[in-house]
Design a protein around this motif. Structure first.
Motif, PDB file in Angstrom:
ATOM      1  N   VAL A  16       0.836  -1.199   0.000  1.00 39.09           N
ATOM      2  CA  VAL A  16       0.000   0.000   0.000  1.00 39.09           C
ATOM      3  C   VAL A  16       0.872   1.250   0.000  1.00 39.09           C
ATOM      4  CG1 VAL A  16      -1.583   1.334   1.429  1.00 39.09           C
ATOM      5  CG2 VAL A  16      -1.972  -1.097   1.098  1.00 39.09           C
ATOM      6  N   SER A  17       1.889   1.234   0.859  1.00 40.77           N
ATOM      7  CA  SER A  17       2.746   2.411   0.940  1.00 40.77           C
ATOM      8  C   SER A  17       3.430   2.686  -0.393  1.00 40.77           C
ATOM      9  CB  SER A  17       3.820   2.232   2.015  1.00 40.77           C
ATOM     10  OG  SER A  17       3.243   1.685   3.161  1.00 40.77           O
ATOM     11  N   LEU A  20       1.202   4.418  -2.748  1.00 44.90           N
ATOM     12  CA  LEU A  20       1.039   5.819  -2.372  1.00 44.90           C
ATOM     13  C   LEU A  20       2.287   6.626  -2.681  1.00 44.90           C
ATOM     14  CD1 LEU A  20      -0.835   5.216   0.930  1.00 44.90           C
ATOM     15  CD2 LEU A  20      -1.688   6.482  -1.014  1.00 44.90           C
ATOM     16  N   LEU A  21       3.435   5.988  -2.433  1.00 45.56           N
ATOM     17  CA  LEU A  21       4.700   6.695  -2.677  1.00 45.56           C
ATOM     18  C   LEU A  21       4.849   7.026  -4.150  1.00 45.56           C
ATOM     19  CD1 LEU A  21       7.184   4.961  -0.289  1.00 45.56           C
ATOM     20  CD2 LEU A  21       6.347   7.290  -0.241  1.00 45.56           C
ATOM     21  N   LEU A  24       2.995   9.957  -4.848  1.00 49.00           N
ATOM     22  CA  LEU A  24       3.699  11.081  -4.249  1.00 49.00           C
ATOM     23  C   LEU A  24       4.890  11.533  -5.069  1.00 49.00           C
ATOM     24  CD1 LEU A  24       3.541  10.420  -0.556  1.00 49.00           C
ATOM     25  CD2 LEU A  24       4.061  12.611  -1.548  1.00 49.00           C
ATOM     26  N   ALA A  28       6.200  15.149  -6.326  1.00 49.57           N
ATOM     27  CA  ALA A  28       7.463  15.609  -5.765  1.00 49.57           C
ATOM     28  C   ALA A  28       8.374  15.997  -6.929  1.00 49.57           C
ATOM     29  CB  ALA A  28       8.103  14.522  -4.919  1.00 49.57           C
TER      30      ALA A  28
ATOM     31  N   VAL B 439       5.072   6.043   7.011  1.00 49.14           N
ATOM     32  CA  VAL B 439       6.048   5.913   5.926  1.00 49.14           C
ATOM     33  C   VAL B 439       5.924   7.098   4.970  1.00 49.14           C
ATOM     34  CG1 VAL B 439       6.700   4.555   3.914  1.00 49.14           C
ATOM     35  CG2 VAL B 439       6.172   3.417   6.071  1.00 49.14           C
ATOM     36  N   VAL B 440       4.691   7.373   4.557  1.00 46.70           N
ATOM     37  CA  VAL B 440       4.495   8.472   3.609  1.00 46.70           C
ATOM     38  C   VAL B 440       4.947   9.797   4.216  1.00 46.70           C
ATOM     39  CG1 VAL B 440       2.743   9.844   2.437  1.00 46.70           C
ATOM     40  CG2 VAL B 440       2.692   7.371   2.276  1.00 46.70           C
ATOM     41  N   VAL B 443       8.736   9.943   4.270  1.00 45.83           N
ATOM     42  CA  VAL B 443       9.316  10.089   2.930  1.00 45.83           C
ATOM     43  C   VAL B 443       9.085  11.502   2.398  1.00 45.83           C
ATOM     44  CG1 VAL B 443       9.102   9.362   0.533  1.00 45.83           C
ATOM     45  CG2 VAL B 443       9.223   7.663   2.349  1.00 45.83           C
ATOM     46  N   VAL B 444       7.887  12.005   2.578  1.00 45.24           N
ATOM     47  CA  VAL B 444       7.610  13.353   2.085  1.00 45.24           C
ATOM     48  C   VAL B 444       8.524  14.357   2.773  1.00 45.24           C
ATOM     49  CG1 VAL B 444       5.891  15.160   1.892  1.00 45.24           C
ATOM     50  CG2 VAL B 444       5.231  12.817   1.545  1.00 45.24           C
ATOM     51  N   VAL B 447      11.969  13.955   1.251  1.00 44.96           N
ATOM     52  CA  VAL B 447      12.082  14.513  -0.091  1.00 44.96           C
ATOM     53  C   VAL B 447      12.302  16.015   0.000  1.00 44.96           C
ATOM     54  CG1 VAL B 447      10.741  15.028  -2.167  1.00 44.96           C
ATOM     55  CG2 VAL B 447      10.794  12.707  -1.275  1.00 44.96           C
ATOM     56  N   ARG B 450       8.423  22.149   1.889  1.00 44.03           N
ATOM     57  CA  ARG B 450       8.497  23.456   2.537  1.00 44.03           C
ATOM     58  C   ARG B 450       7.617  23.486   3.770  1.00 44.03           C
ATOM     59  NH1 ARG B 450       7.107  24.989  -2.355  1.00 44.03           N
ATOM     60  NH2 ARG B 450       5.166  25.871  -1.602  1.00 44.03           N
ATOM     61  N   LEU B 458      -0.510  14.878   3.752  1.00 42.87           N
ATOM     62  CA  LEU B 458      -0.353  13.728   2.873  1.00 42.87           C
ATOM     63  C   LEU B 458      -0.272  12.438   3.672  1.00 42.87           C
ATOM     64  CD1 LEU B 458       1.975  15.402   0.305  1.00 42.87           C
ATOM     65  CD2 LEU B 458      -0.345  14.591  -0.074  1.00 42.87           C
ATOM     66  N   ALA B 462      -2.710   9.258   3.372  1.00 41.29           N
ATOM     67  CA  ALA B 462      -2.202   7.890   3.213  1.00 41.29           C
ATOM     68  C   ALA B 462      -2.880   6.958   4.198  1.00 41.29           C
ATOM     69  CB  ALA B 462      -0.687   7.877   3.407  1.00 41.29           C
TER      70      ALA B 462
END
Lengths: 190, 666
Positions: A16-17, A20-21, A24, A28, B439-440, B443-444, B447, B450, B458, B462
């Motif tokens: 699932v992650s 979603l990543l 994202l 990004a 996790v999301v 990661v965000v 990355v 701002r 986000l 998720a």
């Protein structure tokens, strides 16, 4: 994933992650921050200042000549090293406090800012109170049963049957059973 | 024809009044014949109203400028197709539109509840009749669209050019229909209460169905409005938190609360009083929305104080609010719950929390919208002397966090069991979604974002997405173990509990909307470019050459159409044509952005000004993930329809009898 009948749940979570990543990563990648900081600040200011001749619209969105001129002033003042607060004050002096799209956090208009969090907290407090009242009012009569009871094997089987029925899975395993008419005793303590 | 229309309006007024009075009297005095005749009166009403509507349409088509409304909202140059838009472009016409639509909705609603709720129906008809009488009274005495002018002008004033857009063919009527449709579940609920049937949960099924229909129309109205703003207003955004939008949003928020809490009553027989309170609030907010939205063109909260009609609307709003609350208090004893709340950690509590939060958002929105009025009153200023503005930054800041909590709740709530969750349940239900969120989020953040808010938002999205997927995967797998192939298992899973799984589809749509909104509000970039024909510029990975501009004259407007040759990463994307139109008759300019939309991002060019020396100013936006917001519309639509589609056995899973078992004979 198709062949495996049972995948450990953390693996599924990972899957699932990953999905979603991916989504994202898409944006990004696209949000290249090629906007200089000063320009970004100018945009944020423009979005907080109202165009005086077009109520409700910020000078950022309005194409009125006055708004264009005001955008120019914002950019100019930023170049000269003014702070955001100074620039806002500059416009407030000329057009009055209503030129800002947010009410100031002072004087009477502080009410605009105070009430929402107060409403939020009050609502949650009322909710907490109501939930307590609602869950307590049954305890006098059912004080003993209010604590979690041991569920027998038989009960478990019966519930499994009902769950399967709810999922629409074939009914031959389910026992003939009428629903308890007294919902409060649904735990089947009998 | 016009006179026939006038007559029809008067007759309709009398019929509506009769339907209201006859229905209530028949129900209270137990004269079924009277109630039935009142119901038939209601059935006749749409036909009578159609005559009035046809008269107005005829006046538009025949350019009969002796009718004031036609003279004010159309002219000879107006294309025929815009007759439809002109019909509801003004105050009087939009009221007539509302009334006609509502009359039709009432008939369908009454036909749908008549057999299932025989005791409630007369009262519901009475309430519908009252609402119709009010509208028709306003139309007849204060805002008559068929009123004649003493002197016939040679030409009309024409239609407001901002309304000349494809979106205007559907957005305002859908919005108005949505607002007025809230009256249907309201009538059913209050009718059930009056009939002393509020505590028997029989009204709930139909109340839910009509609540969802109303919610769906409201949702569509809002989304079409946002889409219209995005494509035509040319500021790169879709939601400005202005009073008109807010007034349409508030009833949507209340209805969202209603369609959820009514599920708890449906399943568990709880929240009977609460549901009544919510639907009363929803209808009150819908009336506010109708008042502010009617006419469309120059609305503000200030218009309340400036017209007799405003005061009448306020009065009617107050009467319905206090009247229905009085009924509520009067009938409180019939609304006792069958069951009690067992625990904080249960789906019931999650529903309750959701309800409360939605109402808080609605309240905050209302507060922000009327705050300028409150401020003026507190300072002793005259109406209209605005000295404080409450705009988008305020609402973003105040409502944003609550909406985020709601999205989190949307992810977690459906995973909780009814009645009481144990720690084990919680861990089992929430570990995967929370892990996904974590996790999301990490990661965000890694990355490089701002705004920490964006990472949080986000991560929350998720959690919600993972929660829905987990439900689908777990359900399908457990069926798969029974020997069904995955697609079959998934399909049957959805079909087994339509309200629930349809709800998940809607949630998924809401999530797409939320991700689009979060991404575009935090990651949107924009810049102004001054260009001459032949100039090349690049921004956000796009390279665009300004080719030329052409002026095209139409009967009602002059258009400056610019042409751009756009490419990205060496790939030709074709020619884009943003334009700017000027309507001399109104002295209004309008822009049409050129938008190249993909699932990843929108490339959006809008002209600001064209100078005589050939220089032109364009604003260019790169808005990520906006596409998903528009796609969420059909997803939400289909999900709602699926949740609504009738299922043989609703609610608490009846246990099947084994084959061969004999049923006891009564």
């Amino acid at each position: 994933m198709a062949a495996q009948p049972r995948i450990p749940s953390h693996l599924r979570g990972l899957g699932v992650s990953v999905v979603l990543l991916l989504a994202l990563g898409l944006f990004a990648a696209c949000s290249d921050a090629d906007i200089p900081p000063l320009e970004r600040r100018a945009q944020e200011l423009n979005q907080a200042i109202m165009c005086p001749v077009c109520p409700g619209e910020s000078i950022d969105q309005s194409q009125n000549p006055l708004a264009v001129q005001m955008r120019g002033i914002v950019a100019e003042k930023l170049q000269e090293g003014w702070t955001d607060g100074q620039i806002k004050d500059f416009f407030v002096e000329r057009y009055g406090p209503s030129v800002l799209l947010e009410p100031p956090a002072s004087g009477v208009s502080i009410a605009a800012w105070v009430l929402p969090p107060v409403a939020f907290v009050l609502a949650l407090a009322t909710l907490a109170f109501a939930v307590r009242a609602m869950s307590r009012s049954r305890s006098p009569r059912h004080g003993a049963q209010a604590t979690p009871t041991q569920v027998s094997e038989e009960d478990m089987a019966r519930y499994a049957g009902r769950i399967e029925a709810a999922l629409g899975i074939g009914g031959d395993g389910a026992k003939a059973e009428t629903r308890p008419t007294d919902g409060r005793d649904g735990k089947g303590s009998g | 024809m016009i006179d026939a229309g006038q007559l029809a309006l008067a007759v309709a007024f009398v019929i509506a009044a009769y339907a209201a009075a006859g229905s209530f009297l028949g129900a209270v005095r137990r004269v079924p014949e009277l109630a039935v005749s009142a119901r038939y009166a209601l059935y006749v009403l749409p036909l009578v109203l159609l005559i009035a509507a046809a008269a107005l349409l005829y006046a538009f088509v025949a350019h009969d400028f002796s009718v004031r409304y036609v003279a004010e909202h159309s002219n000879l140059a107006m294309p025929r197709a815009y007759t439809w838009v002109a019909f509801y472009a003004g105050n009087a016409g939009s009221l007539l539109f509302l009334t006609v639509v509502f009359a039709f909705l009432c008939v369908v609603a009454v036909l749908s509840i008549r057999r299932k709720l025989p005791h409630t129906t007369p009262y519901a008809v009475g309430i519908m009749g009252l609402v119709l009488t009010f509208f028709l009274g306003i139309i007849l005495f204060l805002a008559n669209p068929l009123e004649r002018l003493p002197v016939v002008p040679p030409d009309g004033q024409g239609i407001n050019p901002l309304l000349v857009h494809f979106g205007m063919f559907i957005h305002p009527p859908v919005q108005m229909t949505g607002l007025v449709s809230v009256a249907i579940p309201f009538s059913i609920a209050i009718g059930a209460m009056l009939a002393r049937r509020g505590g028997r949960d029989e009204w709930v099924e139909l109340g839910r169905v009509w609540g969802m229909v109303s919610w769906l129309i409201l949702t569509f109205g809002l989304m079409l409005g946002a889409w219209w703003a995005y494509t035509i207003l040319g500021w790169g955004g879709y939601w400005a938190w202005d009073p008109v939008e807010n007034s349409a949003l508030m009833p949507w928020l209340a209805m969202t609360a209603f369609i959820h809490s009514v599920m708890v009553q449906r399943r568990r027989g709880m929240f009977r009083m609460w549901n009544m309170v919510i639907i009363i609030l929803a209808f009150t907010l819908a009336q506010l929305g109708m008042f502010i939205n009617r006419g469309g063109a120059v609305p503000s909260v200030h218009s309340f104080a400036q017209s007799t009609m405003g005061w009448l609307f306020l009065l009617f709003m107050g009467l319905t609010l206090f009247g229905s609350l009085a009924v509520f208090v009067w009938r409180m004893d019939t609304l006792r719950s069958r069951e009690r709340l067992d625990s904080w950690f249960s789906r019931e509590s999650a529903f309750l929390l959701q309800n409360v939060l939605f109402l808080v958002v609605a309240f905050v929105t209302l507060w922000g919208s009327i705050f300028p009025l409150v401020f003026e009153a507190s300072q002793g200023l005259k109406v209209g002397e605005v000295t404080v503005t409450v705009g988008k930054p305020y609402f973003d800041r105040v409502n944003g966090p609550i909406l985020l909590v709601l999205i989190l709740l949307m992810g977690i709530g459906p995973l909780l069991p009814w009645r009481r969750a144990t720690l084990q349940n919680l861990v089992r239900a929430l570990r995967v979604p929370l892990l996904a969120g974590l996790v999301v989020g990490v990661v965000v953040a890694a990355v490089g974002v701002r705004a920490p808010m964006a990472a949080l938002a986000l991560a929350i999205c998720a959690v919600a997405a993972a929660g829905i997927l987990q439900e689908w995967v777990r359900g399908s797998m457990s069926r798969h173990r029974r020997g069904e192939s995955y697609p079959v298992a998934f399909g049957r899973l959805l079909a087994a509990n339509r309200p629930r799984y349809g709800g998940y589809v809607v949630h998924l749509g809401i999530l797409m909307l939320a991700i689009g909104a979060v991404a575009s509000s935090f990651y949107s970039v924009q810049r102004d470019f001054v260009m001459r024909p032949g100039d090349v510029a690049s921004f956000g990975g796009y390279t665009f050459r300004y080719l030329d501009v052409q002026r095209i004259s139409f009967a009602d407007r002059d258009e400056d159409v610019a042409r751009f040759d756009v490419s990205s990463g060496g790939e030709q994307l074709g020619v884009m044509e943003p334009k700017r139109a000027f309507y001399p008759a109104f002295r209004i300019g309008a822009t049409r952005a050129a938008i190249r939309s993909t699932a990843v991002e929108d490339f959006y060019i809008v002209p600001s000004e064209f100078n005589d020396d050939g220089r032109a100013v364009f604003r260019v936006y790169v808005n990520p993930l906006v596409w998903w917001m528009w796609v969420s519309g059909p997803v939400i639509f289909l999900g709602t329809l699926f949740a609504l589609s009738p299922q043989r056995q609703p609610t608490p899973a009846a246990v099947r009898f084994p084959a061969g078992a004999r049923t006891a004979k009564a």
